[in-house]
Write an enzyme that holds these catalytic residues in place. Structure first.
Site, PDB file in Angstrom:
ATOM      1  N   ASP A 195       0.856  -1.184   0.000  1.00  0.00           N
ATOM      2  CA  ASP A 195       0.000   0.000   0.000  1.00  0.00           C
ATOM      3  C   ASP A 195       0.896   1.239   0.000  1.00  0.00           C
ATOM      4  O   ASP A 195       2.146   1.112  -0.008  1.00  0.00           O
ATOM      5  CB  ASP A 195      -0.928  -0.041   1.228  1.00  0.00           C
ATOM      6  N   HIS A 220      -7.759   5.030   7.343  1.00  0.00           N
ATOM      7  CA  HIS A 220      -9.035   4.699   6.715  1.00  0.00           C
ATOM      8  C   HIS A 220      -9.148   3.184   6.625  1.00  0.00           C
ATOM      9  O   HIS A 220      -8.167   2.473   6.867  1.00  0.00           O
ATOM     10  CB  HIS A 220      -9.148   5.327   5.311  1.00  0.00           C
TER      11      HIS A 220
HETATM   12 ZN   LIG Z   1      -3.807   2.841   0.054  1.00  0.00          ZN
END
Ligand SMILES: [Zn+2]
Length: 275
Positions: A10, A118
């Protein structure tokens, strides 16, 4: 026979990354962040190779999932790029892998101090609770690896995601690449230092592979999802088997975690059609 390693990468948990100017496709610093991300993934690949990995798959897991610069990636690894993918950040995992690394991961939605916190979709999801535990992408994806009997052995990102990962997964290898100061600010280590730490942690993780256990949620899994608004919960309620709990919240159960994950993905897609 060497190890087979799956890397889910990520971007929010890469050192130097603190803003949507880095993480979003239209951001002015996005191309630079892609470079930083590729280098941290390379450090993990090098560590895995040092420990004797023979096959490494990197799944680009951020946003469009077209971030990693393939010509700058270590040629010993293969890159899974693009989206959508049925298993999203875990596409490509199966029971032939020995270990999973999460590189550049971030804290779950609602974390008090976590860089760009998030869960799956910042716009749509307020909270996801599985079997009574509020989880982020670390927990959701670790359980997909666990479904295939593969342990997560290394997580890298800010201090808040590492805390989250250790609470859930126990004594895994980890690298804190930056200290969260707020949602959009962090005290960051220099990439050279970060790369050395990731290389060492990746190697160590594979050298003590027998210490790790796959992470699973007990079956049947109960999934509770709180959306950003009631219109999104209404769209989620369209899916058979999904109950509306209150204005913004739905819940469902399934005995098979992988199917539960797909239901979750489907409701997020449906909910994202609502403003
Ligand atoms: Zn991400």
């Amino acid at each position: 026979m060497g190890f087979k390693v799956f890397i889910s990468a990520d971007m929010e948990g890469i050192s130097g990354v603190v803003h949507s100017e880095h993480t979003s496709r239209s951001g002015k610093e996005h191309d630079y962040a892609r470079k930083l991300m590729t280098s941290e993934v390379n450090a993990a690949i090098e560590g895995a190779l040092n420990a004797g990995a023979s096959e490494i798959i990197v799944n680009d897991s951020h946003g469009t999932m077209r971030n990693i610069l393939i010509d700058q990636l270590n040629p010993k690894a293969k890159l899974l790029t693009g989206s959508p993918k049925l298993l999203s950040m875990m596409q490509g995992i199966d029971s032939t892998f020995n270990a999973v690394f999460f590189i550049g991961y971030h804290a779950k939605s609602g974390t008090r101090i976590g860089v760009l916190d998030h869960t799956i979709s910042g716009r749509v999801i307020s909270d996801i609770v599985i079997n009574g535990v509020s989880v982020g992408e670390v927990g959701i994806n670790a359980a997909i690896a666990g479904y295939f009997n593969v342990p997560v052995v290394l997580v890298t990102g800010d201090n808040s995601v590492i805390n989250e990962a250790r609470r859930l997964l126990g004594d895994i290898e980890s690298v804190v690449v930056k200290r969260a100061v707020g949602r959009y600010a962090a005290l960051c280590l220099h990439p050279n230092i970060v790369h050395e730490k990731i290389r060492e942690a990746a190697q160590r993780a594979l050298e003590r592979l027998s210490d790790f256990k796959p992470f699973r949620f007990n079956s049947p899994v109960k999934v509770e999802v709180t959306f950003a608004n009631s219109g999104m919960a209404e769209m989620a309620e369209l899916i058979p088997g999904v109950q509306r709990v209150d204005g913004k919240k739905v819940s469902f159960m399934h005995k098979d975690y992988l199917i539960a994950f797909k239901i979750l993905r489907a409701m997020i897609y449906l909910a994202s059609t609502v403003l």
